[in-house]
Design a protein around this motif. Sequence first.
Motif, mmCIF file in Angstrom:
data_model
loop_
_atom_site.group_PDB
_atom_site.id
_atom_site.type_symbol
_atom_site.label_atom_id
_atom_site.label_comp_id
_atom_site.label_asym_id
_atom_site.label_seq_id
_atom_site.Cartn_x
_atom_site.Cartn_y
_atom_site.Cartn_z
ATOM 1 N N VAL A 171 4.346 -4.317 1.585
ATOM 2 C CA VAL A 171 4.161 -4.090 0.147
ATOM 3 C C VAL A 171 2.945 -3.172 0.010
ATOM 4 N N TRP A 172 3.228 -1.964 -0.424
ATOM 5 C CA TRP A 172 2.182 -0.937 -0.502
ATOM 6 C C TRP A 172 1.559 -0.925 -1.888
ATOM 7 N N SER A 173 0.323 -0.475 -1.925
ATOM 8 C CA SER A 173 -0.306 -0.273 -3.223
ATOM 9 C C SER A 173 -1.409 0.767 -3.097
ATOM 10 N N VAL A 198 3.408 -1.485 -5.385
ATOM 11 C CA VAL A 198 2.696 -2.022 -6.541
ATOM 12 C C VAL A 198 1.832 -0.893 -7.105
ATOM 13 N N ALA A 213 -1.975 -7.408 -7.411
ATOM 14 C CA ALA A 213 -1.704 -6.977 -6.034
ATOM 15 C C ALA A 213 -1.655 -8.182 -5.103
ATOM 16 N N VAL A 218 0.515 -7.717 -1.606
ATOM 17 C CA VAL A 218 0.239 -6.375 -1.064
ATOM 18 C C VAL A 218 -0.288 -6.471 0.371
ATOM 19 N N ILE A 221 -2.931 -0.993 1.348
ATOM 20 C CA ILE A 221 -3.475 -0.457 0.091
ATOM 21 C C ILE A 221 -4.506 0.644 0.354
ATOM 22 N N PRO A 242 -4.984 -7.813 2.219
ATOM 23 C CA PRO A 242 -4.195 -6.763 2.884
ATOM 24 C C PRO A 242 -4.375 -6.761 4.408
#
Lengths: 459, 88
Positions: A171-173, A198, A213, A218, A221, A242
């Motif tokens: 899950v990237w942000s 996100v 996040a 996340v 990030i 993260p």
Amino acid sequence: MALWDFIEAAGLPGHRFVGDATGEIHLASLKGGTSLADDIALFRGKSVLIRSAGQRPAVLALAELDGVARRLVLCPADLPPESLPGVIAEADVDVLLTDDLDAVAGLAGSAKVAPCGMAVRHTGVRPVRDTESEWLLFTSGTTGRPKMVVHSLASLTGPLQDGLKVSPDAVWSTFYDVRRYGGLQILMRALLGGGSMVLSDTRETLAAFLARAGALGVTHISGTPSHWRRALMSGAANAMHPDYVRLSGEVADQGILNALRQCYPAAQIAHAFASTEAGVAFDVRDGLAGFPAVLVGAQGGAAEIRVVDGCLQIRSNRLAQGYLNPAHAALRDADGFVDTGDIVALRDGRYYFIGRREGQINVGGQKVHPEEVEAVLNRHPMVQMSRVLARPSPITGAIVVADIVVQTLSEAMPDFQTISAQIMADCRAMLPPHKVPAMLRQVEALEVAASGKLVRPRA
Amino acid sequence: MNEGYRVISIRDVIIEQIVQVARQQNKTLEPLDDELPLLESGLDSLCVAVLVANLDDQLDIDPFSGEQEIAFPVTLGDFIRLYEAAMV
């Protein structure tokens, strides 16, 4: 292949999403569906400008229109509305896509206004996507009107082959606006790698973003060092956990790298060198500021790096094609290198960024880069952020002074006089006299531009 | 209210600042008298630049920034007189 083809090829499990403060959309719903009000035919072969308040409508429009439109113009949130008519004329825009029709009233000129960010509806249609769309991005310079830079999906996704092992469930942000180069890099990693995204949102606080996040899990990030300093200052940085923390867009000094290591002991911490014009040149994963000298002049890599007159120059297939406006100076030199304007210095087998060529302070004929002084200031554990600037002097033209934001999170805080005496002692030990700030001023906060970079007043 | 109050002259402030800047910048000062050329006092031009900025902050005077042309101070005495003249 168009962007949607890559998204689909990476897999469309039900949990894959793109979300902002208003909620998440499952990518699978875009298969045979659309977030646009108009028929895809309206956009075919056209120059389309995307101007949305939220980032999610823009992301969905990009996924739908790459390969359909001739040109996609990405407007970051902070692009002033009054500059729209000029941009529309310069980029020959046919269609202005927006999620806020009122906000663009009277600004579209000859372009047709079309809504985006609608609830996704099923059409059952799979549009043909066989055009190599141009992607127009704005430079992130904090002075003057930003220039438009021409990229392609190929130049934007080139940096993804860098050996970073990422689970398809990632899950990237990013703190960045994904309509800027730094943020778009992260979006591409999410979309092409099979992950979710996100998005940050100007309509929520930093603490709310960090909490969101964290809640959405996340794992990866990115942001500028200024973004990260603000995150650490918010007291909410621990709302997320993260595995991978990335810095780019500004010099990552040892102070911020150490602070992030302390906050996220289990995370891989990397800093990348990238610009809208030069693309991503390299990233550094050893937790140390600067980069190994062996990168310079190395052949056969994805990007070639050389140092000319102390200035970093890059050549790679990730470079932008050029500036849209032919009146701007050529982006590449005769050898195909982009001059980054970043000054580096070699110390003990490593190059360190010491500042921007145009930002230097002249103290009686001796050059000082604000960033090299800030790097020393930021090493002090009580310094959260700093900004070095020139104070005019009738004697030497300028002297160096600094604004300091002190950590306020700790209980037993020494007074500013004590802290500044320690900082000055460090500066005198590590810097030649003309680089040592003559004055330290305590400030509550330092302004960070929408691009994520520290705002530096120009004399 | 006046307990511990004493009149501090501009001269005192300048001398105090010179000593402070010299200490910060690790400079050894010559004995300060009015005939001493400023740049032979042990202060280099960076020190003088910092001194002028400190005095601007402390006294709100920068005699170098005015409209009228000034004779650039050579000795410590010239320097102090420049500030005294700007004060009135």
